[in-house]
Every structure is written in C-alpha cells, then in structure tokens.
Design a protein around this motif. Structure first.
Motif, PDB file in Angstrom:
ATOM      1  N   GLY A 112       1.860   6.506  -6.881  1.00  0.00           N
ATOM      2  CA  GLY A 112       0.764   7.359  -7.311  1.00  0.00           C
ATOM      3  C   GLY A 112       1.101   8.841  -7.205  1.00  0.00           C
ATOM      4  O   GLY A 112       0.849   9.622  -8.134  1.00  0.00           O
ATOM      5  N   LEU A 113       1.694   9.244  -6.077  1.00  0.00           N
ATOM      6  CA  LEU A 113       2.066  10.651  -5.896  1.00  0.00           C
ATOM      7  C   LEU A 113       3.191  11.055  -6.842  1.00  0.00           C
ATOM      8  O   LEU A 113       3.182  12.165  -7.406  1.00  0.00           O
ATOM      9  CB  LEU A 113       2.480  10.891  -4.439  1.00  0.00           C
ATOM     10  CG  LEU A 113       1.338  10.893  -3.414  1.00  0.00           C
ATOM     11  CD1 LEU A 113       1.895  10.984  -1.995  1.00  0.00           C
ATOM     12  CD2 LEU A 113       0.362  12.040  -3.657  1.00  0.00           C
ATOM     13  N   ILE A 137       8.224  10.325  -2.390  1.00  0.00           N
ATOM     14  CA  ILE A 137       9.530   9.850  -1.896  1.00  0.00           C
ATOM     15  C   ILE A 137       9.416   9.378  -0.445  1.00  0.00           C
ATOM     16  O   ILE A 137       9.941   8.322  -0.075  1.00  0.00           O
ATOM     17  CB  ILE A 137      10.585  10.976  -2.024  1.00  0.00           C
ATOM     18  CG1 ILE A 137      10.839  11.300  -3.502  1.00  0.00           C
ATOM     19  CG2 ILE A 137      11.886  10.578  -1.325  1.00  0.00           C
ATOM     20  CD1 ILE A 137      11.674  12.542  -3.726  1.00  0.00           C
ATOM     21  N   VAL A 138       8.710  10.159   0.370  1.00  0.00           N
ATOM     22  CA  VAL A 138       8.558   9.813   1.792  1.00  0.00           C
ATOM     23  C   VAL A 138       7.841   8.483   1.956  1.00  0.00           C
ATOM     24  O   VAL A 138       8.253   7.628   2.762  1.00  0.00           O
ATOM     25  CB  VAL A 138       7.796  10.934   2.545  1.00  0.00           C
ATOM     26  CG1 VAL A 138       7.376  10.459   3.936  1.00  0.00           C
ATOM     27  CG2 VAL A 138       8.655  12.179   2.656  1.00  0.00           C
ATOM     28  N   LEU A 139       6.766   8.257   1.191  1.00  0.00           N
ATOM     29  CA  LEU A 139       6.013   7.010   1.312  1.00  0.00           C
ATOM     30  C   LEU A 139       6.844   5.802   0.884  1.00  0.00           C
ATOM     31  O   LEU A 139       6.744   4.726   1.490  1.00  0.00           O
ATOM     32  CB  LEU A 139       4.723   7.076   0.499  1.00  0.00           C
ATOM     33  CG  LEU A 139       3.663   8.073   0.965  1.00  0.00           C
ATOM     34  CD1 LEU A 139       2.342   7.816   0.238  1.00  0.00           C
ATOM     35  CD2 LEU A 139       3.422   7.988   2.460  1.00  0.00           C
ATOM     36  N   LEU A 140       7.663   5.954  -0.142  1.00  0.00           N
ATOM     37  CA  LEU A 140       8.529   4.846  -0.559  1.00  0.00           C
ATOM     38  C   LEU A 140       9.580   4.538   0.508  1.00  0.00           C
ATOM     39  O   LEU A 140       9.879   3.364   0.781  1.00  0.00           O
ATOM     40  CB  LEU A 140       9.206   5.179  -1.892  1.00  0.00           C
ATOM     41  CG  LEU A 140       8.278   5.232  -3.115  1.00  0.00           C
ATOM     42  CD1 LEU A 140       9.051   5.641  -4.359  1.00  0.00           C
ATOM     43  CD2 LEU A 140       7.602   3.872  -3.351  1.00  0.00           C
ATOM     44  N   SER A 200       0.831  -1.212   0.000  1.00  0.00           N
ATOM     45  CA  SER A 200       0.000   0.000   0.000  1.00  0.00           C
ATOM     46  C   SER A 200       0.865   1.260   0.000  1.00  0.00           C
ATOM     47  O   SER A 200       0.590   2.213  -0.748  1.00  0.00           O
ATOM     48  CB  SER A 200      -0.915   0.011   1.230  1.00  0.00           C
ATOM     49  OG  SER A 200      -1.763  -1.096   1.243  1.00  0.00           O
ATOM     50  N   PHE A 201       1.899   1.278   0.842  1.00  0.00           N
ATOM     51  CA  PHE A 201       2.789   2.438   0.884  1.00  0.00           C
ATOM     52  C   PHE A 201       3.540   2.605  -0.431  1.00  0.00           C
ATOM     53  O   PHE A 201       3.738   3.738  -0.907  1.00  0.00           O
ATOM     54  CB  PHE A 201       3.779   2.292   2.047  1.00  0.00           C
ATOM     55  CG  PHE A 201       3.239   2.801   3.356  1.00  0.00           C
ATOM     56  CD1 PHE A 201       3.576   4.061   3.831  1.00  0.00           C
ATOM     57  CD2 PHE A 201       2.384   2.020   4.116  1.00  0.00           C
ATOM     58  CE1 PHE A 201       3.073   4.537   5.029  1.00  0.00           C
ATOM     59  CE2 PHE A 201       1.868   2.483   5.315  1.00  0.00           C
ATOM     60  CZ  PHE A 201       2.218   3.735   5.778  1.00  0.00           C
ATOM     61  N   ILE A 202       3.956   1.494  -1.028  1.00  0.00           N
ATOM     62  CA  ILE A 202       4.649   1.565  -2.330  1.00  0.00           C
ATOM     63  C   ILE A 202       3.720   2.155  -3.391  1.00  0.00           C
ATOM     64  O   ILE A 202       4.112   3.050  -4.156  1.00  0.00           O
ATOM     65  CB  ILE A 202       5.147   0.165  -2.753  1.00  0.00           C
ATOM     66  CG1 ILE A 202       6.241  -0.317  -1.802  1.00  0.00           C
ATOM     67  CG2 ILE A 202       5.675   0.202  -4.191  1.00  0.00           C
ATOM     68  CD1 ILE A 202       6.650  -1.764  -2.010  1.00  0.00           C
ATOM     69  N   MET A 252       3.468  16.641  -3.864  1.00  0.00           N
ATOM     70  CA  MET A 252       3.279  15.268  -4.341  1.00  0.00           C
ATOM     71  C   MET A 252       4.615  14.554  -4.540  1.00  0.00           C
ATOM     72  O   MET A 252       4.731  13.357  -4.272  1.00  0.00           O
ATOM     73  CB  MET A 252       2.451  15.279  -5.627  1.00  0.00           C
ATOM     74  CG  MET A 252       1.005  15.726  -5.398  1.00  0.00           C
ATOM     75  SD  MET A 252      -0.081  15.567  -6.827  1.00  0.00           S
ATOM     76  CE  MET A 252       0.456  16.960  -7.837  1.00  0.00           C
ATOM     77  N   LEU A 253       5.614  15.287  -5.003  1.00  0.00           N
ATOM     78  CA  LEU A 253       6.946  14.696  -5.181  1.00  0.00           C
ATOM     79  C   LEU A 253       7.545  14.283  -3.833  1.00  0.00           C
ATOM     80  O   LEU A 253       8.022  13.149  -3.663  1.00  0.00           O
ATOM     81  CB  LEU A 253       7.868  15.694  -5.878  1.00  0.00           C
ATOM     82  CG  LEU A 253       9.314  15.238  -6.123  1.00  0.00           C
ATOM     83  CD1 LEU A 253       9.348  14.056  -7.081  1.00  0.00           C
ATOM     84  CD2 LEU A 253      10.155  16.391  -6.674  1.00  0.00           C
TER      85      LEU A 253
END
Length: 409
Positions: free
Chosen positions: A297-298, A381-384, A290-292, A376-377
């Motif tokens: 998506g962002l 990056i943070v979510l990955l 989900s985080f990936i 969004m950028l």
C-alpha cells in the motif's frame, strides 16, 4: 444468525452495545473538540504542544490501568472509564462556554486520555476467558468493526451537529455525554460478566513488565509493531494531507476520497473476518500478510503518479490495519496465559502508543525536507523487510505457549 445467538448466550451482547455507545460517543467528541480547539486557539505551536502532552498521557494509560488493577476490581475500572469521560465532556462544555485558556484545555485532554486504555484490555481478556478459541477472531472482528464504523461515521455526525447548531459545540458534547451514559447503563448490572478477572491482581507490576521484557519473541513482536506504527500513526493527520494538499495542490475532496477508501478497507476487512474461524496458525499467517499489504500500500502510494489511482493504496492500508489489529490480538489471546492477559493488553497498548509523539516529529521533519513520497517509499520497503523477518519468529521460534507466562512463577 448463529453468531448473534452465540453472543446472546455468552452474555456479550450488553458489552458490545456498551462499547458501541462509548466508541461512537468518543469519536464524535474527539472530532468536535479537535475542530473547536483549532477554531478557538488558532495557534499551531500551542496546539501541537497540547497534543504532544495528550499523546504522552494516552501512552501511559495502559501502565496506569495495570497499576490500579492492584487496588481496584476490573468492573470498577471498566465503569470508571465511562464515568470519568462522561464527566469530562460536561467539563468541556463549561470550558467552551466560559474559558479560553490552553492550559486548562490541556488538563481536560490529559484526564480524558489517562483512561483511554481502560476498556479494550478488559474486553480482549474477557473474550479469551469466556469464548471458545475457534471464535476469538469473530469476537475480535466485531470489536474492530464497531471501532472502524465509528471512525467512518463520526465526522459526518459531528459536522452535521455543529452545522445544525450554528457552529456551537455544546449540543454535540451533550449528545456525547448521553452516549457515554447509555453505554454505562448497559454494563452497570453486568459485574458477573467480569468474574474471571474480577479479583484484584496479585502479580506485582514490576513482574508484569518482566514477563514481557524477558520473552524475546514478545519483545521482537512489540518492536516490530512499534516500527509499523511509526509509519501508520501520522498517516491520516500528516502524510496524506501533505501528499494531497502541499505536493499535488488538490483540495479537501481528495483528502475525503483517501479517507473514505481507507475507512472502507478497515470496515470491509473487519466485516469479512466476523465470519472466519480462529487458530494460532491462521493468526500468524495473517500477521505476516498484514505487513506485506501495508508495504504494498505504501509503495503503491509512493510510485503511482496519478492521485486518483494512488488512492487504492489507502484502501490496501485500511485492509492491512484491520487485519493486523484483529489477528495480532487473536494470536496474543492464544499465546499469553489467560490469567495475565488483561495486564498484558494494557501494557501492550501503552508501549505501542508511545511511538505516536516520536513518529509525528520524525515524519513531519522528513516531509519538510524530502516530501511525503520518500516517507511512503521507505515505509513500504521497511514493512516488507519486517514481513520477511517475522516468518522465523512466528513459525520457527513459537512451538508452544511460553512457560514464562504462567502466574505461578
């Protein structure tokens, strides 16, 4: 067909129907009230302050539920969430008929929000107590599916009711009150449904908080989900409109296009997971996935220069959010002691909602100076990075259910 029969046998059918009426009523009501708040007040500063107060009240809802559960039975609190909101919608009718005072309107919004988290903690804890573990995912997916369909359909129904009634909100609010009443009827005689947690909680509220604070794994997961929400809460209300309207000078059609793709991702994922089995291992894998997907998506939205193609990122985020909601809940149902799940889910709701006011402020200021693509950028990056960090937490630190989550300690 087998799932339907299982739901009937487990006595969950009435609860799902009740939740259906409540969720659709609430979504339609929220749409109508939001429209008429802007229509009647026409003051962005006052409206912004009103929603900040409302969001703060909503964030405290889980804590209030947790405290009240020391004095009242679960079925009483569950029923109260229906009755209070049904009465509140009648008060909204009186307000829009005779008053135009933002302070009174804020009080009504606060009362409505204070019981916001009285339902899902009960449903999720009931699922884990009455349903076999391998079916957790299916039942959690049904809850998510009902919520996501209502999110998709309610603006259409709400706008149609307002248009048919010559821009009057009173018929819409009457319909919403009726939906809450129908929802209450379906659970009125189902008190035995809650017998597993009907007893008044004997665990002190302070101890309930300590059970979370002193478990490093749970604390890390909650912090991770809070960071996730930092980027996701303002997505539909701030980030998408700013990206489409302000930066690309496009109209409402494109906003609708993004929201339709987003809702489609939510609904399709919830529907597919209704047919999937449940296990702790699978839930942990899907949380990381989900985080990936959220990160992808962002990043897609921030990099692709053509708005029509960048909308695919909105669909991917919808998939991500639905997948995370279902599997996060399923994982916690496996991991947290069943005796205190109701308390845990209520506290979790308040903790995660507490990010909403902060995220709106941070995102708004950042967009003002740097634009939505930067948000969004950074978010992608943070979510990955968070997805990478979750692997050791979920797969190396978690070998069994934590002993701290036993009520005899």
């Amino acid at each position: 067909m087998k799932l339907v029969n299982d739901i009937k046998k487990s006595n969950f059918m009435s609860i799902f129907i009740s939740y259906f009426f409540m969720t659709f009523g609430n979504r339609i009501g929220q749409f109508g009230i939001l429209f008429f708040i802007w229509f009647s007040l026409k003051d962005a500063a006052i409206i912004g302050m009103m929603f900040l107060i409302q969001t703060t009240a909503k964030a405290s809802s889980g804590f209030i539920f947790n405290i009240l559960s020391r004095w009242f039975k679960t079925s009483t609190l569950f029923s109260a969430s229906f009755i209070i909101r049904m009465i509140n919608y009648f008060l909204f009718i009186l307000y829009f008929s005779f008053l135009n005072n933002w302070f009174i309107l804020t009080l009504l919004l606060v009362v409505h929000s204070l019981v916001e988290s009285f339902v899902e903690p009960v449903i999720y804890s009931t699922i884990s107590n009455k349903i076999p573990e391998e079916n957790y995912n299916k039942y959690n997916s049904l809850v998510s599916l009902i919520d996501n369909i209502s999110l998709f359909v309610s603006p259409v129904i709400g706008s149609l009711l307002i248009t048919i009634c010559n821009n009057k909100i009173h018929p819409l609010l009457l319909v919403v009150s009726l939906l809450f009443f129908l929802g209450y009827i379906f659970i009125f005689n189902k008190r035995l449904f809650f017998e597993h947690n009907e007893k008044i909680s004997k665990i002190p509220f302070s101890k309930g908080l300590k059970l979370i604070i002193f478990d490093k794994t749970i604390v890390y997961l909650l912090i991770t989900f809070m960071i996730f929400n930092l980027f996701m809460f303002p997505l539909l209300s701030i980030i998408f409109p700013s990206y489409i309207i302000l930066e690309n000078n496009l109209g409402a059609g494109y906003v609708a296009y993004f929201e339709i793709l987003f809702s489609s991702g939510l609904i399709i994922t919830s529907a597919l997971q209704v047919f999937s089995s449940s296990s702790p291992f699978k839930a942990k894998v899907m949380i990381i996935v989900s985080f990936i997907l959220g990160g992808i998506g962002l990043l897609w939205l921030s990099i692709i220069p053509w708005v029509i193609l960048s909308g695919i990122g909105s669909f991917i985020i919808g998939v991500c959010l639905s997948m995370l909601r279902i599997n996060n809940t399923t994982f916690m149902q496996h991991y947290i002691d069943k005796k205190i799940q109701k308390d845990f889910f209520a506290i979790r709701s308040s903790i995660l909602l507490s990010v909403a006011p902060i995220s709106s402020a941070i995102v708004s200021i950042t967009i003002e100076y740097f634009g939505s693509k930067i948000i969004m950028l950074i978010g992608g990056i943070v979510l990955l990075l968070l997805a990478i960090s979750l692997y050791p937490v979920l797969f190396l630190n978690l070998t069994k259910k934590r002993s701290i989550y036993t009520t005899n300690k």
